[in-house]
Design a protein around this motif. Structure first.
Motif, PDB file in Angstrom:
ATOM      1  N   SER A   1      37.344  44.826  40.750  1.00 38.09           N
ATOM      2  CA  SER A   1      37.693  45.016  39.337  1.00 38.09           C
ATOM      3  C   SER A   1      36.512  45.535  38.532  1.00 38.09           C
ATOM      4  CB  SER A   1      38.170  43.698  38.715  1.00 38.09           C
ATOM      5  OG  SER A   1      39.220  43.167  39.472  1.00 38.09           O
TER       6      SER A   1
ATOM      7  N   LEU B   1      45.151  44.110  48.864  1.00 39.14           N
ATOM      8  CA  LEU B   1      44.956  44.408  47.444  1.00 39.14           C
ATOM      9  C   LEU B   1      45.579  45.763  47.150  1.00 39.14           C
ATOM     10  CD1 LEU B   1      41.210  43.389  46.992  1.00 39.14           C
ATOM     11  CD2 LEU B   1      43.266  42.028  46.507  1.00 39.14           C
TER      12      LEU B   1
ATOM     13  N   LEU C   1      47.173  41.703  43.707  1.00 43.80           N
ATOM     14  CA  LEU C   1      47.526  41.252  45.051  1.00 43.80           C
ATOM     15  C   LEU C   1      48.814  41.935  45.476  1.00 43.80           C
ATOM     16  CD1 LEU C   1      46.951  37.405  45.039  1.00 43.80           C
ATOM     17  CD2 LEU C   1      45.823  39.115  46.493  1.00 43.80           C
TER      18      LEU C   1
ATOM     19  N   LEU D   1      38.931  41.005  45.229  1.00 44.94           N
ATOM     20  CA  LEU D   1      39.706  41.369  44.040  1.00 44.94           C
ATOM     21  C   LEU D   1      38.800  41.368  42.806  1.00 44.94           C
ATOM     22  CD1 LEU D   1      43.289  40.131  43.182  1.00 44.94           C
ATOM     23  CD2 LEU D   1      41.534  40.163  41.434  1.00 44.94           C
ATOM     24  N   THR D   2      38.054  40.296  42.658  1.00 39.40           N
ATOM     25  CA  THR D   2      37.147  40.194  41.513  1.00 39.40           C
ATOM     26  C   THR D   2      36.080  41.283  41.561  1.00 39.40           C
ATOM     27  OG1 THR D   2      37.475  37.817  41.665  1.00 39.40           O
ATOM     28  CG2 THR D   2      35.699  38.573  40.220  1.00 39.40           C
TER      29      THR D   2
ATOM     30  N   VAL E   1      45.187  48.800  44.487  1.00 37.64           N
ATOM     31  CA  VAL E   1      44.155  49.234  43.552  1.00 37.64           C
ATOM     32  C   VAL E   1      44.597  50.532  42.868  1.00 37.64           C
ATOM     33  CG1 VAL E   1      41.731  49.934  43.327  1.00 37.64           C
ATOM     34  CG2 VAL E   1      42.385  48.203  45.021  1.00 37.64           C
TER      35      VAL E   1
ATOM     36  N   VAL F   1      43.270  45.961  39.770  1.00 45.82           N
ATOM     37  CA  VAL F   1      43.375  45.449  41.130  1.00 45.82           C
ATOM     38  C   VAL F   1      44.384  44.316  41.117  1.00 45.82           C
ATOM     39  CG1 VAL F   1      42.112  44.549  43.118  1.00 45.82           C
ATOM     40  CG2 VAL F   1      40.899  45.888  41.390  1.00 45.82           C
TER      41      VAL F   1
END
Ligand SMILES: Nc1ncnc2c1ncn2[C@@H]1O[C@H](COP(=O)(O)OP(=O)(O)O)[C@@H](O)[C@H]1O
Ligand SMILES: [Mg+2]
Length: 304
Positions: free
Chosen positions: A244, A259, A254, A240-241, A261, A252
């Protein structure tokens, strides 16, 4: 047919701050027209200009055929309005509130009309309850009733379900659909994405500007075509990080164990996202196109 509302380049400047910036649109009779935007985007200011409460800085507007600059007093008797700070009298009962406002509007056969509105809004059995003791949902319903006593052809609803629970919100919208079926035109503002889905057409407002205007489905198709993805990847949080920070990725989030996006229009394909993840060291990934929502539309229009 003449539009119920028509505005061109409508603008309101407060000091050196532009609250509504050259907004143009038309609402046809019988439509449910939504204004979607966050707090401060200019929704209430637009309504206040359409009602003739606030003088536009520039631009033109007509409501039910009357000019908002010169014929504002012809507009108000023909429209209903629920504002965010609607003044119900807490000490008065539901029926007394309806009766009071029917009097203010000079409604003929007042008692009969009040009884009709009670019936129409499903208030039967609660007539004697004091406004001050009602829950948010019932209060909103009463406010709508008050706005309906004089049988307006056009309703302005400013965030009518803000602070109302989802079930009451759904019930409120059933009422709106009934009114529209009976021939009323509705202009409604909201900052709820799910509520915006109920509108026939939707204007997306941001910082005083109308960024897009279309049906919810068209907005999703045209603005989001090929830019929403579901990604299965481990470990989820570090992906996720990492995602981004990838070029063209707007958001992005959850989504269950995956995920979700949002990418800038045409900036990515499933393959390009997958290889971006691989380049970042994530081995096992699966990327698939996903169903867009209005929230995605908003994020895409506004940018990161
Ligand atoms: N009378 C006013 N004087 C100065 N600024 C105002 C006035 N009314 C509204 N604004 C500003 O204009 C912007 C838009 O407000 P508003 O139309 O109420 O937005 P929304 O209804 O979308 O939340 C906000 O930044 C608000 O602070
Ligand atoms: Mg507002």
């Amino acid at each position: 047919m003449e539009p119920a509302i028509e505005v061109k380049e409508l603008t309101k400047v407060f000091g050196d701050f532009t609250a509504v910036d050259r907004v143009s649109f038309a609402v046809q009779p019988g439509e449910i027209f939504g204004f979607l935007g966050p707090n401060g985007s200019g929704k209430t200011t637009t309504i206040r200009m359409l009602l003739g409460i606030l003088r536009p800085t520039s631009g033109m507007g007509r409501v039910l055929g009357s000019d908002i600059h010169t014929q504002a007093e012809a507009i108000r008797p023909q429209v209903g309005y629920t504002s965010q700070k609607f003044a119900l009298y807490d000490e008065l009962t539901m029926v007394e509130n309806l009766d009071f406002y029917a009097g203010v509007y000079g409604v003929k056969e007042r008692a009969r009309r009040v009884a009709e509105v009670v019936e129409l809004l499903g208030l039967t059995g609660r007539e004697g309850e004091r406004a001050g003791e009602l829950s948010g949902g019932w209060r909103q319903r009463l406010a709508l009733g008050v706005a309906l006593t004089h049988r307006p052809r056009l309703l302005f609803l400013d965030e009518p379900t803000s602070g109302v629970d989802p079930q009451a919100r759904r019930a409120f919208w059933d009422l709106i659909y009934d009114l529209v079926e009976a021939g009323t035109t509705v202009f409604v503002t909201t900052h709820y994405m799910d509520e915006a889905e109920y509108c026939g057409r939707l204007g997306v407002m941001y910082q005083g500007r109308l960024l897009a205007l279309d049906t919810p489905d068209q907005l999703k198709q045209q603005i989001l075509h090929g830019s929403i993805w579901e990604v299965a990847v481990t470990p989820l949080m570090s992906a996720l990080t990492a995602l981004s920070g990838v070029d063209g990725v707007l958001r992005v989030g959850l989504f269950g164990s995956r995920l979700r996006v949002v990418t800038k229009n045409l900036s990515h394909t499933a393959v390009s996202l997958q290889s971006a993840l691989q380049g970042l060291g994530f081995g096992e990934t699966a990327v698939a196109a996903a169903e867009p929502t209005l929230e995605d539309v908003f994020v895409t229009l506004v940018g990161k």
